[in-house]
Design an enzyme around this catalytic site. Structure first.
Site, PDB file in Angstrom:
ATOM      1  N   ASN A 101       0.826  -1.215   0.000  1.00 22.68           N
ATOM      2  CA  ASN A 101       0.000   0.000   0.000  1.00 22.68           C
ATOM      3  C   ASN A 101       0.856   1.259   0.000  1.00 22.68           C
ATOM      4  O   ASN A 101       1.859   1.343   0.717  1.00 22.68           O
ATOM      5  CB  ASN A 101      -0.910   0.022   1.236  1.00 22.68           C
ATOM      6  CG  ASN A 101      -1.988  -1.036   1.158  1.00 22.68           C
ATOM      7  OD1 ASN A 101      -2.978  -0.888   0.467  1.00 22.68           O
ATOM      8  ND2 ASN A 101      -1.788  -2.136   1.888  1.00 22.68           N
TER       9      ASN A 101
ATOM     10  N   ASP B  17      -7.058   0.740  -4.749  1.00 21.74           N
ATOM     11  CA  ASP B  17      -7.584   0.140  -3.516  1.00 21.74           C
ATOM     12  C   ASP B  17      -8.859   0.859  -3.068  1.00 21.74           C
ATOM     13  O   ASP B  17      -9.046   2.051  -3.326  1.00 21.74           O
ATOM     14  CB  ASP B  17      -6.509   0.234  -2.426  1.00 21.74           C
ATOM     15  CG  ASP B  17      -6.813  -0.647  -1.233  1.00 21.74           C
ATOM     16  OD1 ASP B  17      -7.661  -1.542  -1.350  1.00 21.74           O
ATOM     17  OD2 ASP B  17      -6.196  -0.431  -0.173  1.00 21.74           O
TER      18      ASP B  17
ATOM     19  N   GLU C 139      -0.509  -0.673  -4.332  1.00 21.80           N
ATOM     20  CA  GLU C 139      -1.915  -0.328  -4.131  1.00 21.80           C
ATOM     21  C   GLU C 139      -2.044   1.146  -3.752  1.00 21.80           C
ATOM     22  O   GLU C 139      -1.398   1.612  -2.810  1.00 21.80           O
ATOM     23  CB  GLU C 139      -2.533  -1.202  -3.035  1.00 21.80           C
ATOM     24  CG  GLU C 139      -2.664  -2.666  -3.414  1.00 21.80           C
ATOM     25  CD  GLU C 139      -3.577  -3.429  -2.464  1.00 21.80           C
ATOM     26  OE1 GLU C 139      -4.274  -2.784  -1.652  1.00 21.80           O
ATOM     27  OE2 GLU C 139      -3.597  -4.673  -2.533  1.00 21.80           O
TER      28      GLU C 139
ATOM     29  N   GLU D 233     -12.545  -7.685  -1.964  1.00 26.94           N
ATOM     30  CA  GLU D 233     -12.158  -7.815  -0.555  1.00 26.94           C
ATOM     31  C   GLU D 233     -13.351  -8.304   0.270  1.00 26.94           C
ATOM     32  O   GLU D 233     -14.497  -8.237  -0.165  1.00 26.94           O
ATOM     33  CB  GLU D 233     -11.705  -6.460   0.001  1.00 26.94           C
ATOM     34  CG  GLU D 233     -10.361  -5.987  -0.462  1.00 26.94           C
ATOM     35  CD  GLU D 233      -9.953  -4.706   0.245  1.00 26.94           C
ATOM     36  OE1 GLU D 233      -8.826  -4.646   0.764  1.00 26.94           O
ATOM     37  OE2 GLU D 233     -10.769  -3.754   0.278  1.00 26.94           O
TER      38      GLU D 233
END
Length: 642
Positions: free
Chosen positions: A476, A537, A508, A592
């Site tokens: 991330n 994301d 991400e 997710e």
């Protein structure tokens, strides 16, 4: 003795400019600013009477004795008081950073009191100077009064500065400015002793004052550039000063959903709107000090009691109309926080943490929040979290956990998302939901993110990921990192240090980072030259749409778990349409929050290429992740099926 005045005129010219800036512009009502003005007055007083006394003493014949004594006394008093005021200014600067640093009061006052006593009795005692029929004469305590006084206060000032350096409360520029200002005065004292016929000491003092102005008094240092209001440094100084004198009032407001509105309206329009709101607050509340603290947060501070309820009603009423000028038209809402009382804490930074925590609560509850003991306790908890984050970053103890990513086509684990975890000696395990926001507010998120990136690179360097069947590890990047133009070079350097190719990674980027389009696109383009791959994301949590996302080189879009789970709580056509839309442009979908076999089957049927969630595994430590992947590949009993 023939005196030389060449340096005096330049000194007076610079002094006049500083007078204009310091006395004809609004400044904060804090001790440091008061002392700086007094220092300017003392310098002007000393320079003027230095010139007058030298002129009159040179041509003393025919001049009344009372006039000679008056000018000489005024010069000597100004000289020693100037040193005293300089020390007081340094003390006020240091105590803004650490109030407990101080010299003994009796020592500070004794030096100037003895000097003044010797000076004021000199017309009769002749201890510092004397005037008789043969003219002006230096007394036996002349050097003691002038130079011992000067060096004493310079020594006191340096002691305070070194104490502040030891406590690490001064920045590098502040240290250099303070120590440099003292060094200039030391050189000036020496020059005066060697060349007494040149009126040069006043020029050295002016140079020292100019250094202090540029480093500490320049109004731009306390002005927030977007709005022209006071900035956080100014607010901290005000809180420090007001906290010494009893109760004061604070009214704070935050523009609701600021990040989302900035994405919706665009950065330029939102910044223009902030300037309009700033001007409204400044005009509406001229008796308050108004500041902007970033992220849509404004704060008004006053000594007097403020009508909080009326201020809320007035601003709510103004919000019924858009904020607009020629190119801006914004529809916004706001939440409010109020406080009346003493400072409550030793450090004003802690009080601002209370305000920030209360503003979050006000935005959630959609009502005025009065700061009280409950908010103070929550803010103290946030302060402990921040301290834990700082310790973890400083000691590089941030841990990395890996949550497996399941490839629906490959029917196996093909990668993982790297997630940061902090286990603090005092607080234990801290959830990312707590420390990520704190790290973003404190500015440590960039260093934290780079430490996680380096540990992932070290993992890739040590493990045979091909044997494990791992294609990529997702890392991330925070919105703050994405706005940093030096970020690509730093990530490339880390990857090279561990001999890791960017094809082994997937970066991400959260949806909120898309607001700064130009900087983000430039950074992504530079990373693409090193074969970097990007994933968007948390899609579904903001205002981004398909076409906006397609402006960026994302190979993958990750649907937020709340968006995914909403589909299973109530089936709708939105999720399938979004999946089909992205796939039609060749963008892969990751889902997710997959928690059940039913969800895994349905998302696979809809076309999601990658699944992530507790159905497959919770986030695992490095060793546990490697063991988990090995089991699912080698042991048929552990093969994931649905």
């Amino acid at each position: 003795m023939q005196y030389h005045y060449e340096f005096v005129w330049a000194t007076l010219a610079v002094l006049g400019i500083l007078f204009l800036f310091s006395f004809f512009k609004t400044v904060l009502p804090i001790r440091r600013n008061v002392m700086f003005r007094r220092l300017l007055v003392a310098e002007f007083f000393t320079v003027v009477f230095n010139v007058l006394s030298c002129q009159l003493n040179t041509a003393y014949e025919g001049i009344p004795l009372w006039l000679l004594n008056t000018c000489d006394l005024a010069f000597f008093v100004g000289f020693v008081c100037r040193d005293f005021v300089f020390y007081c200014y340094v003390e006020s600067l240091v105590q803004e950073r650490s109030p407990s640093i101080r010299m003994p009061r009796f020592l500070v006052w004794t030096v100037v009191e003895i000097s003044l006593l010797l000076i004021l009795t000199s017309p009769w005692s002749g201890l510092v100077y004397s005037i008789n029929d043969s003219g002006y004469h230096i007394g036996r305590f002349y050097r003691l009064v002038l130079y011992a006084n000067s060096y004493s206060y310079l020594l006191f000032s340096i002691c305070l500065i070194l104490a502040a350096v030891g406590r690490k409360v001064l920045g590098n520029t502040e240290k250099l400015a303070l120590l440099g200002g003292c060094l200039i005065l030391i050189v000036g004292d020496v020059a005066r002793m060697v060349y007494p016929m040149y009126l040069i000491m006043d020029s050295f003092y002016m140079l020292s004052i100019l250094v202090m102005y540029l480093a500490f008094q320049n109004p731009d240092l306390y002005t927030e550039r977007k709005t022209g209001l006071l900035n956080q440094s100014a607010v901290l100084s005000l809180l420090q000063e007001f906290g010494k004198h009893g109760d004061f009032s604070v009214f704070a407001l935050v523009l609701d959903d600021f990040s989302e509105n900035r994405r919706l309206y665009g950065v330029r329009q939102m910044d223009a709107g902030l300037r309009i709101i700033a001007e409204y607050l400044r005009t509406r509340h001229p008796d308050c000090f108004v500041a902007y603290l970033e992220e849509g947060r404004f704060i008004l501070i006053a000594r007097q009691v403020l009508p909080f309820d009326q201020m809320c009603r007035d601003f709510d009423q103004r919000l019924q109309e858009p904020w607009h000028d020629q190119h801006v038209s914004l529809y916004l809402t706001a939440s409010y926080v109020a406080f009346r009382g003493p400072l409550m804490v030793r450090r004003p930074e802690s009080f601002l943490n209370y305000v920030a925590t209360a503003l979050q609560m006000a935005e959630q509850q959609n009502q005025l929040v009065i700061i009280d003991e409950r908010e103070r306790q929550k803010a103290e908890h946030d302060a402990k979290i921040r301290a834990a984050v700082d310790r973890a970053v400083k000691n590089n103890t941030v841990e990395v956990y890996y949550q497996p990513l399941y490839g629906t086509k490959e029917q196996r684990i093909i990668g993982a998302e790297a997630l940061s975890r902090i286990v603090d000696p005092e607080l234990g395990m801290i959830s990312p939901g707590e420390f990520i926001q704190v790290a973003e507010r404190s500015g440590s998120i960039t260093q934290l993110g780079e430490q996680v990136f380096e540990k992932v690179c070290a993992f890739l360097e040590q493990q045979d990921t091909k044997a494990l069947g791992i294609d990529r590890i997702n890392v991330n990047l925070s919105p703050i990192q994405c706005r940093d133009e030096r970020m690509p070079e730093r990530l490339v350097a880390i990857a090279r240090r561990h001999h890791v190719d960017f094809s082994q990674l997937k970066l991400e980027i959260t949806e909120s980072a898309l607001a700064d389009r130009n900087v983000l696109q430039a950074n992504m383009k530079r990373l693409e030259t090193h074969h970097a791959v990007f994933s968007l994301d948390d899609f579904g949590t903001g205002y981004s749409n398909l076409m906006r996302v397609l402006r960026f080189p994302f190979s993958d879009v990750k649907l937020d778990m709340t968006f995914v789970q909403a589909y299973f709580s109530r089936h709708n056509r939105l999720l399938p349409a979004i999946i089909d839309g992205f796939q039609s442009f060749g963008v892969q979908i990751t889902a997710e929050g997959v928690e059940t076999q039913e969800m895994a089957r349905e998302l696979t049927r809809l076309g999601c290429g990658i699944l992530q969630g507790y159905y497959f595994s919770k986030p695992l430590s490095e060793a546990d992740f490697v063991a988990y992947v090995a089991r699912t590949r080698q042991d048929p009993e552990h093969t994931i099926r649905f």
